[in-house]
Design an enzyme around this catalytic site. Sequence first.
Site, PDB file in Angstrom:
ATOM      1  N   ASP A   1       0.819  -1.225   0.000  1.00  0.00           N
ATOM      2  CA  ASP A   1       0.000   0.000   0.000  1.00  0.00           C
ATOM      3  C   ASP A   1       0.845   1.264   0.000  1.00  0.00           C
ATOM      4  O   ASP A   1       0.442   2.290   0.552  1.00  0.00           O
ATOM      5  CB  ASP A   1      -0.954   0.031   1.207  1.00  0.00           C
ATOM      6  CG  ASP A   1      -1.779  -1.231   1.311  1.00  0.00           C
ATOM      7  OD1 ASP A   1      -2.270  -1.681   0.266  1.00  0.00           O
ATOM      8  OD2 ASP A   1      -1.920  -1.779   2.415  1.00  0.00           O
TER       9      ASP A   1
ATOM     10  N   LYS B   1       2.208   2.280  -5.096  1.00  0.00           N
ATOM     11  CA  LYS B   1       2.907   1.823  -6.303  1.00  0.00           C
ATOM     12  C   LYS B   1       2.060   2.038  -7.555  1.00  0.00           C
ATOM     13  O   LYS B   1       2.583   2.355  -8.613  1.00  0.00           O
ATOM     14  CB  LYS B   1       3.248   0.326  -6.182  1.00  0.00           C
ATOM     15  CG  LYS B   1       4.198   0.008  -5.047  1.00  0.00           C
ATOM     16  CD  LYS B   1       4.463  -1.484  -4.938  1.00  0.00           C
ATOM     17  CE  LYS B   1       3.287  -2.302  -4.459  1.00  0.00           C
ATOM     18  NZ  LYS B   1       2.862  -2.046  -3.077  1.00  0.00           N
TER      19      LYS B   1
ATOM     20  N   GLY C   1      -4.281  -4.203  -4.137  1.00  0.00           N
ATOM     21  CA  GLY C   1      -5.288  -3.215  -4.513  1.00  0.00           C
ATOM     22  C   GLY C   1      -4.559  -1.953  -4.928  1.00  0.00           C
ATOM     23  O   GLY C   1      -4.012  -1.254  -4.087  1.00  0.00           O
ATOM     24  N   HIS C   2      -4.487  -1.704  -6.219  1.00  0.00           N
ATOM     25  CA  HIS C   2      -3.711  -0.566  -6.714  1.00  0.00           C
ATOM     26  C   HIS C   2      -4.654   0.536  -7.186  1.00  0.00           C
ATOM     27  O   HIS C   2      -5.504   0.305  -8.039  1.00  0.00           O
ATOM     28  CB  HIS C   2      -2.778  -1.011  -7.840  1.00  0.00           C
ATOM     29  CG  HIS C   2      -1.673  -1.900  -7.336  1.00  0.00           C
ATOM     30  ND1 HIS C   2      -0.827  -2.597  -8.149  1.00  0.00           N
ATOM     31  CD2 HIS C   2      -1.283  -2.192  -6.079  1.00  0.00           C
ATOM     32  CE1 HIS C   2       0.041  -3.280  -7.414  1.00  0.00           C
ATOM     33  NE2 HIS C   2      -0.222  -3.053  -6.153  1.00  0.00           N
TER      34      HIS C   2
ATOM     35  N   GLN D   1       2.076  -5.896  -3.070  1.00  0.00           N
ATOM     36  CA  GLN D   1       2.471  -6.000  -1.659  1.00  0.00           C
ATOM     37  C   GLN D   1       3.818  -5.293  -1.442  1.00  0.00           C
ATOM     38  O   GLN D   1       4.169  -4.414  -2.207  1.00  0.00           O
ATOM     39  CB  GLN D   1       2.511  -7.453  -1.187  1.00  0.00           C
ATOM     40  CG  GLN D   1       1.149  -8.128  -1.117  1.00  0.00           C
ATOM     41  CD  GLN D   1       0.662  -8.671  -2.438  1.00  0.00           C
ATOM     42  OE1 GLN D   1       1.400  -9.279  -3.184  1.00  0.00           O
ATOM     43  NE2 GLN D   1      -0.588  -8.440  -2.749  1.00  0.00           N
TER      44      GLN D   1
HETATM   45  P1  IMP Z   1      -2.711 -12.748   1.853  1.00  0.00           P
HETATM   46  O1  IMP Z   1      -1.745 -12.201   0.866  1.00  0.00           O
HETATM   47  O2  IMP Z   1      -4.148 -12.456   1.505  1.00  0.00           O
HETATM   48  O3  IMP Z   1      -2.467 -14.185   2.156  1.00  0.00           O
HETATM   49  O4  IMP Z   1      -2.481 -11.975   3.252  1.00  0.00           O
HETATM   50  C1  IMP Z   1      -1.272 -12.124   3.997  1.00  0.00           C
HETATM   51  C2  IMP Z   1      -0.874 -10.800   4.629  1.00  0.00           C
HETATM   52  O5  IMP Z   1      -0.481  -9.879   3.623  1.00  0.00           O
HETATM   53  C3  IMP Z   1      -2.006 -10.099   5.397  1.00  0.00           C
HETATM   54  O6  IMP Z   1      -1.431  -9.392   6.478  1.00  0.00           O
HETATM   55  C4  IMP Z   1      -2.552  -9.112   4.392  1.00  0.00           C
HETATM   56  O7  IMP Z   1      -3.191  -8.020   5.009  1.00  0.00           O
HETATM   57  C5  IMP Z   1      -1.256  -8.696   3.701  1.00  0.00           C
HETATM   58  N1  IMP Z   1      -1.466  -8.217   2.332  1.00  0.00           N
HETATM   59  C6  IMP Z   1      -1.715  -8.945   1.233  1.00  0.00           C
HETATM   60  N2  IMP Z   1      -1.836  -8.157   0.152  1.00  0.00           N
HETATM   61  C7  IMP Z   1      -1.635  -6.905   0.570  1.00  0.00           C
HETATM   62  C8  IMP Z   1      -1.587  -5.637  -0.109  1.00  0.00           C
HETATM   63  O8  IMP Z   1      -1.747  -5.521  -1.323  1.00  0.00           O
HETATM   64  N3  IMP Z   1      -1.356  -4.572   0.691  1.00  0.00           N
HETATM   65  C9  IMP Z   1      -1.129  -4.664   2.018  1.00  0.00           C
HETATM   66  N4  IMP Z   1      -1.154  -5.819   2.684  1.00  0.00           N
HETATM   67  C10 IMP Z   1      -1.407  -6.939   1.964  1.00  0.00           C
END
Ligand code: IMP
Length: 429
Positions: free
Chosen positions: A13, A16, A40-41, A224
């Site tokens: 977040d 990017k 989520g971009h 991420q």
């Molecule tokens: P997962 O990727 O859904 O398995 O989540 C694993 C961890 O990564 C959790 O803490 C999510 O909140 C975090 N996470 C996954 N994708 C994002 C992102 O795009 N932005 C911020 N945190 C993320």
Amino acid sequence: MPAYAVIGGQWGDEGKGKIIDYLAGNVAAVIRYGGGANAGHTVVNDKGKFQLHMVPSGICWPGACGIIGNGVVVDADILMGELAELTSRGIDTSRLYVSERAHLIMPYHALLDRLEEEARGDAAIGTTGRGVGPAYLDKTGRMGIRVGDLLDIEGTLAPQLEQTLAFKNQVITKIYGGEALSLTEIMAQCTAWADQLRPYIRPTEQIIQDLLADDKAILLEGAQGTLLDIDHGSYPYVTSSSPSVGGACVGLGLNPQAIAGVLGVFKAYSTRVGEGPMPTEMLDQIGDDLREKAQEYGVTTGRPRRVGWFDAIAGKYSRLVNGFTGMVVTRLDILDGFPSVKVCVGYRVDGKDLDRFPANTSLLAQCQPVYEELPGWDQPTASATSLSQLPQNALDYVRRIEELVGCKVQIISTGPSRDETIEVERVIP
Ligand code: IMP
């Protein structure tokens, strides 16, 4: 012309999407290499505001094609929904390509993501619930279904799905007490995906190699952030992919020598969604004020993001793991009006100094931040487009971050729109 990677330097977040959209006017392709619809971009430009989970953020530029590489796990329903929405808003999506080697997020992945999280109880990771972890588990467990399998439903997809689903249903029913999923329904869903996705499925590594051989510049869009990396992040509170730069080589079949620039994107402060330690987290009124001012709520899940001061120890670690050649500081404008701003310059554990980001998560949880406090600024940085428009204290803050992380700042973002940007130094020549 080579590849330029845009990588999250923190917990995701970082903004990017905006930076990719800003840079994409000069490139032939914007390419996702990892993650799934957990990303989520947000992109704001002359065509409006777009919140993208699967489609690469450069899609709004007519000159750039979008590529979803082999390292991505594809949520076909979300992808098709985004393509339909983009088309309805006048964006050409015909130049989107999806790797035949990318894995599909299947209905049992989202279900298992939820069941596994429930079973973890207090140790829950706080996943986005999009099935990303279970899909990567099946990929490494060699029981995944790949996008290219949609082109050979009878010969490849059906037998693999039958075998995998039989196993998954055992897990769903016997371990979690859930309800078995229907093979017929999933097969029908796959057939519908095949019909719609067929025109987009390609050998993307070949497309990327051809673009590079043609001397075209390409952008690698990280999802991420490094501190969520399965290897380099705050394990086990991480995602299941490799957002750091190594993930781009594996996730695209890209020769590392093709990468000329590695841009680390950092917010001017820190945020994190989900569980896991965050040494600079602010649990006070200042933190609440910052969250509200910045509207720090997840694009994918709507969850409030945890907020904290800039952590230069984590930032330096991230720089080292990725070899950042340049840094982007986003959301500087959010700090406008704070009487002072803090930067974490060290950790203390049990009265002892620790100057590195530890691998051990319990140790990270014990780290007390050592702060340096800098004077804030009253005049706005919001919408500034040149360094000379920044108040001196804001500039000093950026320079201090630069010094602590050990990497020159190439871009400063001062607002969500494409033009609210200071390009301190040209990124793509
Ligand atoms: P997962 O990727 O859904 O398995 O989540 C694993 C961890 O990564 C959790 O803490 C999510 O909140 C975090 N996470 C996954 N994708 C994002 C992102 O795009 N932005 C911020 N945190 C993320």
